[in-house]
Write a protein that holds these residues in place. Structure first.
Motif, PDB file in Angstrom:
ATOM      1  N   THR A  11       0.837  -1.203   0.000  1.00 22.23           N
ATOM      2  CA  THR A  11       0.000   0.000   0.000  1.00 22.23           C
ATOM      3  C   THR A  11       0.868   1.248   0.000  1.00 22.23           C
ATOM      4  N   ARG A  12       1.917   1.248   0.796  1.00 19.27           N
ATOM      5  CA  ARG A  12       2.843   2.392   0.803  1.00 19.27           C
ATOM      6  C   ARG A  12       3.401   2.643  -0.592  1.00 19.27           C
ATOM      7  N   ARG A  13       3.827   1.586  -1.264  1.00 24.99           N
ATOM      8  CA  ARG A  13       4.386   1.744  -2.616  1.00 24.99           C
ATOM      9  C   ARG A  13       3.337   2.280  -3.583  1.00 24.99           C
ATOM     10  N   ARG A  14       2.135   1.732  -3.523  1.00 28.35           N
ATOM     11  CA  ARG A  14       1.077   2.174  -4.445  1.00 28.35           C
ATOM     12  C   ARG A  14       0.692   3.632  -4.191  1.00 28.35           C
ATOM     13  N   VAL A  15       0.619   4.014  -2.926  1.00 27.17           N
ATOM     14  CA  VAL A  15       0.278   5.404  -2.598  1.00 27.17           C
ATOM     15  C   VAL A  15       1.398   6.331  -3.058  1.00 27.17           C
ATOM     16  N   HIS A  16       2.634   5.950  -2.821  1.00 29.87           N
ATOM     17  CA  HIS A  16       3.772   6.755  -3.273  1.00 29.87           C
ATOM     18  C   HIS A  16       3.737   6.930  -4.796  1.00 29.87           C
ATOM     19  N   ASP A  17       3.485   5.842  -5.510  1.00 29.44           N
ATOM     20  CA  ASP A  17       3.405   5.913  -6.976  1.00 29.44           C
ATOM     21  C   ASP A  17       2.275   6.841  -7.421  1.00 29.44           C
ATOM     22  N   ALA A  18       1.139   6.764  -6.749  1.00 25.64           N
ATOM     23  CA  ALA A  18       0.000   7.625  -7.104  1.00 25.64           C
ATOM     24  C   ALA A  18       0.351   9.095  -6.880  1.00 25.64           C
ATOM     25  N   VAL A  19       0.971   9.397  -5.753  1.00 22.75           N
ATOM     26  CA  VAL A  19       1.345  10.782  -5.442  1.00 22.75           C
ATOM     27  C   VAL A  19       2.354  11.296  -6.465  1.00 22.75           C
ATOM     28  N   SER A  20       3.269  10.455  -6.881  1.00 19.62           N
ATOM     29  CA  SER A  20       4.292  10.903  -7.838  1.00 19.62           C
ATOM     30  C   SER A  20       3.703  11.216  -9.211  1.00 19.62           C
ATOM     31  N   ARG A  21       2.509  10.727  -9.498  1.00 18.17           N
ATOM     32  CA  ARG A  21       1.870  10.973 -10.807  1.00 18.17           C
ATOM     33  C   ARG A  21       0.962  12.211 -10.825  1.00 18.17           C
ATOM     34  N   PHE A  22       0.758  12.846  -9.684  1.00 11.65           N
ATOM     35  CA  PHE A  22      -0.117  14.029  -9.657  1.00 11.65           C
ATOM     36  C   PHE A  22       0.472  15.170 -10.473  1.00 11.65           C
ATOM     37  N   ALA A  23      -0.417  16.016 -10.964  1.00  9.81           N
ATOM     38  CA  ALA A  23      -0.005  17.193 -11.727  1.00  9.81           C
ATOM     39  C   ALA A  23       0.910  18.071 -10.881  1.00  9.81           C
ATOM     40  N   LYS A  24       1.855  18.698 -11.562  1.00 14.65           N
ATOM     41  CA  LYS A  24       2.797  19.578 -10.882  1.00 14.65           C
ATOM     42  C   LYS A  24       2.672  20.982 -11.456  1.00 14.65           C
ATOM     43  N   THR A  25       2.858  21.958 -10.586  1.00 13.44           N
ATOM     44  CA  THR A  25       2.850  23.352 -11.016  1.00 13.44           C
ATOM     45  C   THR A  25       4.068  24.045 -10.432  1.00 13.44           C
ATOM     46  N   THR A  26       4.375  25.202 -10.957  1.00  7.23           N
ATOM     47  CA  THR A  26       5.451  26.018 -10.410  1.00  7.23           C
ATOM     48  C   THR A  26       4.860  27.351 -10.000  1.00  7.23           C
ATOM     49  N   GLY A  27       5.568  28.072  -9.184  1.00  4.12           N
ATOM     50  CA  GLY A  27       5.085  29.378  -8.784  1.00  4.12           C
ATOM     51  C   GLY A  27       4.978  29.536  -7.282  1.00  4.12           C
ATOM     52  N   GLY A  28       5.109  28.468  -6.538  1.00  8.41           N
ATOM     53  CA  GLY A  28       5.170  28.567  -5.086  1.00  8.41           C
ATOM     54  C   GLY A  28       3.857  28.769  -4.368  1.00  8.41           C
ATOM     55  N   ALA A  29       2.730  28.669  -5.041  1.00  4.88           N
ATOM     56  CA  ALA A  29       1.443  28.822  -4.356  1.00  4.88           C
ATOM     57  C   ALA A  29       1.226  27.648  -3.406  1.00  4.88           C
ATOM     58  N   GLU A  30       0.612  27.924  -2.264  1.00  2.85           N
ATOM     59  CA  GLU A  30       0.295  26.874  -1.302  1.00  2.85           C
ATOM     60  C   GLU A  30      -0.752  25.938  -1.896  1.00  2.85           C
ATOM     61  N   PRO A  31      -0.548  24.646  -1.766  1.00  2.03           N
ATOM     62  CA  PRO A  31      -1.575  23.724  -2.258  1.00  2.03           C
ATOM     63  C   PRO A  31      -2.836  23.818  -1.408  1.00  2.03           C
ATOM     64  N   GLY A  32      -3.971  23.762  -2.063  1.00  7.36           N
ATOM     65  CA  GLY A  32      -5.249  23.804  -1.358  1.00  7.36           C
ATOM     66  C   GLY A  32      -5.813  22.403  -1.185  1.00  7.36           C
ATOM     67  N   ILE A  33      -6.830  22.302  -0.385  1.00 10.40           N
ATOM     68  CA  ILE A  33      -7.508  21.024  -0.180  1.00 10.40           C
ATOM     69  C   ILE A  33      -8.269  20.685  -1.457  1.00 10.40           C
ATOM     70  N   GLY A  34      -7.983  19.527  -2.023  1.00 15.28           N
ATOM     71  CA  GLY A  34      -8.659  19.086  -3.237  1.00 15.28           C
ATOM     72  C   GLY A  34     -10.090  18.655  -2.958  1.00 15.28           C
ATOM     73  N   ARG A  35     -10.880  18.604  -4.012  1.00 21.49           N
ATOM     74  CA  ARG A  35     -12.298  18.243  -3.909  1.00 21.49           C
ATOM     75  C   ARG A  35     -12.486  16.871  -3.261  1.00 21.49           C
ATOM     76  N   GLU A  36     -11.660  15.887  -3.660  1.00 19.50           N
ATOM     77  CA  GLU A  36     -11.803  14.537  -3.119  1.00 19.50           C
ATOM     78  C   GLU A  36     -11.481  14.483  -1.628  1.00 19.50           C
ATOM     79  N   LEU A  37     -10.441  15.214  -1.210  1.00 20.88           N
ATOM     80  CA  LEU A  37     -10.082  15.229   0.211  1.00 20.88           C
ATOM     81  C   LEU A  37     -11.148  15.962   1.020  1.00 20.88           C
ATOM     82  N   ARG A  38     -11.686  17.051   0.471  1.00 17.87           N
ATOM     83  CA  ARG A  38     -12.757  17.769   1.161  1.00 17.87           C
ATOM     84  C   ARG A  38     -13.971  16.853   1.347  1.00 17.87           C
ATOM     85  N   SER A  39     -14.309  16.097   0.316  1.00 15.05           N
ATOM     86  CA  SER A  39     -15.425  15.156   0.397  1.00 15.05           C
ATOM     87  C   SER A  39     -15.160  14.085   1.452  1.00 15.05           C
TER      88      SER A  39
END
Length: 108
Positions: free
Chosen positions: A60-88
């Motif tokens: 599970t740790r490996r699968r979660v790590h792999d999933a996190v590594s595939r998320f979209a990336k942005t630049t600019g230093g803005a603080e990440p917000g709570i995503g819709r799925e996490l809010r739900s």
């Protein structure tokens, strides 16, 4: 989301999830970020619960790590917000807390 009604351990995990999202350049904090933080907590309850459910924690740790590594990336230093799925997820957890008449939302 009522941060003051989260257990200390869950608050710590949420901060760690935010830090991971920020380090990775992810614009939103997702449930996978939180799962990764909960799996990394020393003496945390999450791995114990997964083990009791018959889940392979290392896999599970490996699968979660792999999933996190595939998320979209942005630049600019803005603080990440709570995503819709996490809010739900937190909305459902708070509803369960209220149904159980608990004072705090915990990981279980």
């Amino acid at each position: 989301m009522q941060l003051d009604r989260l257990t200390n351990r869950l608050q710590e995990a949420l901060v760690a999830a935010q830090q991971t999202a920020r380090r990775n350049g992810n614009p939103e904090i997702q449930p996978e970020h939180l799962a990764q933080a909960l799996l990394a907590q020393e003496g945390g309850l999450f791995p114990t619960l997964l083990t009791r459910l018959g889940v392979d924690v290392d896999s599970t740790r490996r699968r979660v790590h792999d999933a996190v590594s595939r998320f979209a990336k942005t630049t600019g230093g803005a603080e990440p917000g709570i995503g819709r799925e996490l809010r739900s997820l937190f909305d459902r957890a708070e509803a369960a807390r209220d149904t159980l008449q608990d004072e705090y939302t915990s990981i279980e």
